[in-house]
Design a protein around this motif. Structure first.
Motif, short mmCIF file in Angstrom:
data_model
loop_
_atom_site.label_atom_id
_atom_site.label_comp_id
_atom_site.label_asym_id
_atom_site.label_seq_id
_atom_site.Cartn_x
_atom_site.Cartn_y
_atom_site.Cartn_z
N LYS A 155 -6.82 9.81 -0.65
CA LYS A 155 -6.04 10.68 0.06
C LYS A 155 -5.21 11.42 -0.99
N LYS A 169 -8.75 4.08 0.18
CA LYS A 169 -8.45 5.14 1.03
C LYS A 169 -7.26 5.86 0.65
N SER A 170 -6.36 5.22 0.13
CA SER A 170 -5.03 5.64 -0.34
C SER A 170 -5.29 6.50 -1.74
N LYS A 191 -8.35 -0.49 1.26
CA LYS A 191 -7.03 0.16 1.92
C LYS A 191 -6.62 1.07 0.55
N TYR A 192 -6.57 0.35 -0.69
CA TYR A 192 -6.18 0.96 -1.56
C TYR A 192 -7.12 2.11 -1.95
N GLU A 217 0.62 4.42 -3.03
CA GLU A 217 0.33 5.53 -2.56
C GLU A 217 1.64 6.55 -3.11
N LYS A 262 0.90 9.23 -6.41
CA LYS A 262 0.83 10.51 -6.04
C LYS A 262 2.26 11.19 -6.99
N TYR A 307 0.86 -1.26 -0.01
CA TYR A 307 0.05 -0.12 0.02
C TYR A 307 0.70 1.32 0.09
N PHE A 308 2.06 1.06 0.62
CA PHE A 308 2.91 2.30 0.68
C PHE A 308 3.43 2.57 -0.71
#
Length: 280
Positions: free
Chosen positions: A257, A253-254, A250-251, A212, A216, A208-209
């Motif tokens: 964000k 939410k990322s 989780k993806y 994101e 970005k 997930y890190f």
């Protein structure tokens, strides 16, 4: 011809120790240098005394990979910069001579992208048996675990960007190199062993890190460099929404964000806008 070996490290003192010992065996310290940036990691500082021939830069707080490279590369004195990850070391024969030969034979080459042999091996000989014997070719990108760039070319770019933190800084430099009219060449016979546990990474599953950060930074990349970025950004968002966000909370939410941060930070992103030629 002096070469500068440049490494940014964080939280991997054992890997860095091995990489530096391997480098020591192939370099001539009278004409080569090794520079290491410790990115906010006290436990890595404990090995400094073992390598008094290394030019160390220590940041007490983490600035992240791309800003750290930006700082480190300004300190290098070599005519060729060789970028390595802290867990990657050269394994091909005549590593340095081969790099010099490539640059000398073609003055328009700005960057050499090395072959990456991934995995944990008992010896370099075993790693070399996993080389892919393809042809060398011109390409449009390189990876940070193993590459060489002429200082004269790097100095004509804006360098590793401050507006990228990690995962995405190499494409920024690559695009600027191409926009200057220089070539990037993938060289299959110049190789590094990137000592990652491939099976462990597969088993770890979703990252997930990385998702994101890459989403970005790709948005930022398009907004900074593309003459007309909006369609590329839209396609990027749609692709990542369909492939990741809609299938995993989780993806999702990322994704949200990143989307809202991109809107909020748009004025700051556009301050760095530096569109390349459409042909690039």
């Amino acid at each position: 011809m002096q070469l500068s070996f440049l490494i940014v490290t964080k939280n991997r003192p054992e890997d860095l120790d091995l990489t530096l010992r391997r480098l020591k065996s192939i370099i001539d310290l009278s004409i080569h240098e090794v520079l290491v940036f410790i990115d906010g990691c006290e436990k890595t500082e404990t090995i400094i005394h073992n390598f008094d021939w290394v030019n160390w830069t220590v940041s007490k707080t983490s600035v992240s990979a791309s800003p750290a490279r930006r700082i480190l590369y300004k300190k290098a004195k070599g005519t060729i910069f060789i970028g390595l990850d802290d867990d990657a070391h050269p394994i091909s024969e005549n590593f340095i001579a081969s790099i010099e030969k490539e640059f000398n034979e073609n003055k328009n080459i700005g960057v050499l992208a090395f072959q990456e042999v991934r995995g944990l091996y008992k010896s370099d000989e075993e790693a070399l048996r996993n080389l892919k014997f393809t042809e060398s070719y011109l390409t449009n990108d390189f990876i940070g675990c193993g590459f060489a760039i002429k200082k004269s070319v790097y100095d004509k770019t804006n360098g590793f960007p401050e507006f990228i933190d990690i995962y995405g800084e190499e494409p920024c430099v690559a695009l600027e190199v191409l926009n200057l009219g220089f070539d990037i060449k993938y060289v299959h016979n110049i190789a590094v062993n990137h000592r990652v546990d491939v099976e462990k990474r597969k088993q770890s599953g979703r990252n997930y890190f990385r998702f994101e950060k890459q989403l970005k930074n790709t948005i930022v990349y398009y907004l900074v460099y593309y003459p007309n970025p909006l369609l590329k950004v839209l396609k990027l968002l749609i692709h990542n929404f369909k492939k990741y966000a809609i299938k995993d909370f989780k993806y999702f939410k990322s994704f949200l964000k990143v989307f809202f941060l991109a809107i909020i930070n748009l004025p700051n992103i556009l301050k760095h806008r530096n569109p390349v030629k459409k042909s690039t």
